[in-house]
Design a protein around this motif. Structure first.
Motif, PDB file in Angstrom:
ATOM      1  N   TYR A  47     -11.981 -14.670 -28.403  1.00  0.00           N
ATOM      2  CA  TYR A  47     -11.968 -13.308 -27.879  1.00  0.00           C
ATOM      3  C   TYR A  47     -12.831 -12.303 -28.650  1.00  0.00           C
ATOM      4  O   TYR A  47     -13.176 -11.254 -28.109  1.00  0.00           O
TER       5      TYR A  47
ATOM      6  N   CYS B  13      -9.792 -10.539 -17.377  1.00  0.00           N
ATOM      7  CA  CYS B  13     -10.998 -11.098 -17.976  1.00  0.00           C
ATOM      8  C   CYS B  13     -10.677 -12.442 -18.605  1.00  0.00           C
ATOM      9  O   CYS B  13      -9.776 -12.543 -19.424  1.00  0.00           O
ATOM     10  N   SER B  14     -11.378 -13.448 -18.219  1.00  0.00           N
ATOM     11  CA  SER B  14     -11.266 -14.841 -18.686  1.00  0.00           C
ATOM     12  C   SER B  14     -10.111 -15.590 -18.026  1.00  0.00           C
ATOM     13  O   SER B  14      -9.788 -16.701 -18.415  1.00  0.00           O
ATOM     14  N   TYR B  15      -9.478 -14.973 -17.020  1.00  0.00           N
ATOM     15  CA  TYR B  15      -8.460 -15.688 -16.246  1.00  0.00           C
ATOM     16  C   TYR B  15      -8.357 -15.002 -14.887  1.00  0.00           C
ATOM     17  O   TYR B  15      -8.951 -13.952 -14.658  1.00  0.00           O
TER      18      TYR B  15
ATOM     19  N   THR C 201     -14.082 -14.850 -14.500  1.00  0.00           N
ATOM     20  CA  THR C 201     -13.639 -16.079 -15.156  1.00  0.00           C
ATOM     21  C   THR C 201     -14.577 -17.235 -14.840  1.00  0.00           C
ATOM     22  O   THR C 201     -15.317 -17.188 -13.855  1.00  0.00           O
TER      23      THR C 201
ATOM     24  N   ASP D  50     -15.384 -23.931 -24.477  1.00  0.00           N
ATOM     25  CA  ASP D  50     -15.300 -22.568 -25.045  1.00  0.00           C
ATOM     26  C   ASP D  50     -16.625 -22.096 -25.617  1.00  0.00           C
ATOM     27  O   ASP D  50     -17.153 -21.095 -25.176  1.00  0.00           O
TER      28      ASP D  50
ATOM     29  N   GLN E 184     -18.504 -20.773 -22.644  1.00  0.00           N
ATOM     30  CA  GLN E 184     -18.261 -19.669 -21.723  1.00  0.00           C
ATOM     31  C   GLN E 184     -19.253 -18.550 -22.062  1.00  0.00           C
ATOM     32  O   GLN E 184     -19.485 -18.267 -23.226  1.00  0.00           O
TER      33      GLN E 184
ATOM     34  N   MET F 237     -19.595 -15.437 -22.965  1.00  0.00           N
ATOM     35  CA  MET F 237     -18.636 -14.401 -23.370  1.00  0.00           C
ATOM     36  C   MET F 237     -19.147 -12.983 -23.174  1.00  0.00           C
ATOM     37  O   MET F 237     -18.468 -12.135 -22.609  1.00  0.00           O
TER      38      MET F 237
ATOM     39  N   MET G  21     -19.251 -12.036 -19.610  1.00  0.00           N
ATOM     40  CA  MET G  21     -17.931 -11.820 -19.014  1.00  0.00           C
ATOM     41  C   MET G  21     -17.380 -10.437 -19.370  1.00  0.00           C
ATOM     42  O   MET G  21     -16.777  -9.757 -18.533  1.00  0.00           O
TER      43      MET G  21
END
Lengths: 338, 338
Positions: free
Chosen positions: B73, B142-144, B160, B278, B295, B297, B300
């Protein structure tokens, strides 16, 4: 009756009440009269000794985090957030790069967000009194202090380990195992920051053990980034300088160094010992497990917030707290090969 | 004339103006009259289509981070903070443990801090419409997203990766090398979260390759913590189950797994391949370098804030954005030993 009760009674924000009490121009006459009338009718007495209750204008505490990708900070941020919440204040956080000016960010934040206090997580160690005029609310330096600056100690608080002493302890461990060719992996040697302080602790330990420092063993990465630490270690190896151990000023840099050593065919600790300071969770899962001096992160966050509210709420003057790191023994150091 | 101009004109906060405009009781008569008089004298027209301009009461955007020690995160938080600042809003952040209820935290924060919008970084995937009544401002997951829930898609936004698809791609890599005995290291298999989704992607890839799933190869750690992942991997090894590869649902868990394998005398990738999802910086410096689906990041975080302000400022309806992970080839996978 506090300034908060008064704000609630009038149906305005604490900042509006504060502006009225401080006779600031940016309040409409009708609102000003409403607030002053409530002050007259209530038993509210401005508490001038607790300066912040009157002069500041919100329940917002600013947290300026310098060097946001620093994994060392995430636990501290968590604790600081929890403690600020628990005290009934609001945390407003700003993260800046490790090359940005935290005082400028803090001053801007104080003005824009009407803070009642500030925690600076990471920053320069050489503030002048003049620079700090921009900050008018109480503030705590967390994980650093003003060793190289001219700021009077009474006008700020700090919570930190004694960095040069921690570096001495780490290098003492290496010397105790018989190492004499010890490299120092650092960001910069004169950045007036932990890098400089820990480098001085390294030199001081060498001196105490009668080891003359060798310029060829000072590995300057230029930053705290893992990528730069990796390259600096590869340069050190490529230089042909002989060394049997590395003291790294941070865990993350040490992990990058172990990788660089491995990529050059050197196993830790068989061919080279590595010790660091910080105590990241990740350091327990690298191979070999990193031996490191752990900073008490949760305790540092809690102590910073405790001090800040003591000062904001007028219970105490600024203070400076030194916390002790704890050696976590991994498997990354061993006696030098014969 | 915006609600902010009006607040400035009256010398009160935006939240006070909003309370007056919404005819809320918690405003003193004098302040109410002052604000209404300013409204009459100005050309202010409440913009009802941009609902938030009227109903909300500050420039504060809440960021609720669930699972604060999640190293994944920190980069996203940094970007979200920067983008919120750049848009002229204030970020108020709260970090909660991965077992805490982010909706409760968000609802409380919305009330207490008078938010105009929310970003939830990490959370449950199974919201009901009723639960979400507590949140009245626009929000972005965010991220889900809400795969397992009954929340209508129009009442929230999300950014996501497609988790099950990412897991399929990771396991496809292992199958492509010839692995058929592939373990899955997860937090829980039915937690209605990324762990469940990525586990399903694992099963789906096995199915596509004609491999029957083996219950003995499901390594359930019970959490996303490295310590639990380490123990789960040791239990898997101790069980005697045969496997030549591990798909780990996260980088941090994969790093702990590699450590557990090494501590049991198994080298990666010689004795066991490991792949994850990740893309942490740390994963580039473990040995061997972790092969992982990264990801995006920063992207996102940026996209989440862009969507939130589009909705807050009335430029667009809620939307759902799928981003693509990128395979970063390390050295942790290889064909199985013959």
């Amino acid at each position: 009756m506090t300034i908060k009760d008064l704000a609630k009674l009038c149906g305005v924000s604490v900042s509006t009440v504060s502006r009225v009490l401080n006779d600031r121009p940016d309040v409409s006459p009708a609102v000003r009269e409403a607030v002053l009338s409530a002050v007259r009718e209530s038993n509210y007495v401005p508490n001038n000794s607790a300066r912040s209750l009157v002069l500041t204008s919100s329940d917002a505490v600013g947290l300026v985090v310098r060097g946001v990708s620093n994994p060392f900070y995430s636990d501290i941020i968590k604790v600081i957030g929890r403690e600020i919440d628990a005290a009934g204040y609001t945390m407003v956080m700003q993260q800046i790069s490790s090359s940005a000016d935290e005082l400028e960010a803090a001053a801007l934040m104080e003005r824009e967000k009407k803070l009642c206090g500030l925690v600076l997580l990471g920053g320069r160690w050489d503030y002048s009194e003049e620079e700090l005029r921009r900050i008018t609310v109480p503030f705590v330096c967390c994980s650093y202090t003003n060793t190289f600056g001219s700021l009077p100690r009474g006008c700020y608080s700090s919570v930190t380990i004694e960095d040069s002493r921690a570096a001495e302890r780490a290098v003492d461990e290496l010397c105790g195992l018989g190492h004499t060719r010890i490299a120092c992996l650092m960001a910069e040697r004169d950045d007036r920051s932990i890098s400089e302080l820990r480098y001085h602790g390294y030199l001081s330990s060498l001196g105490a053990h009668g080891i003359a420092p060798d310029e060829a063993l000072a590995a300057v990465a230029g930053s705290f980034d893992m990528a730069d630490a990796y390259e600096a270690t590869r340069r050190l190896i490529a230089s042909g300088a002989e060394f049997t151990a590395i003291f790294s000023i941070s865990d993350a840099m040490a992990i990058a160094a172990i990788k660089a050593l491995a990529d050059c065919g050197r196993e830790v600790p068989r061919d080279c010992s590595v010790i660091a300071i910080d105590g990241l969770t990740f350091s327990e899962y690298v191979r070999p497990t990193l031996t490191t001096l752990c900073q008490p992160m949760a305790g540092m966050g809690e102590e910073s917030v405790r001090i800040l509210f003591d000062v904001i709420e007028g219970r105490s003057a600024n203070r400076h707290v030194i916390v002790e790191p704890v050696l976590r023994r991994g498997a990354s150091i061993a006696p030098p090969k014969k």
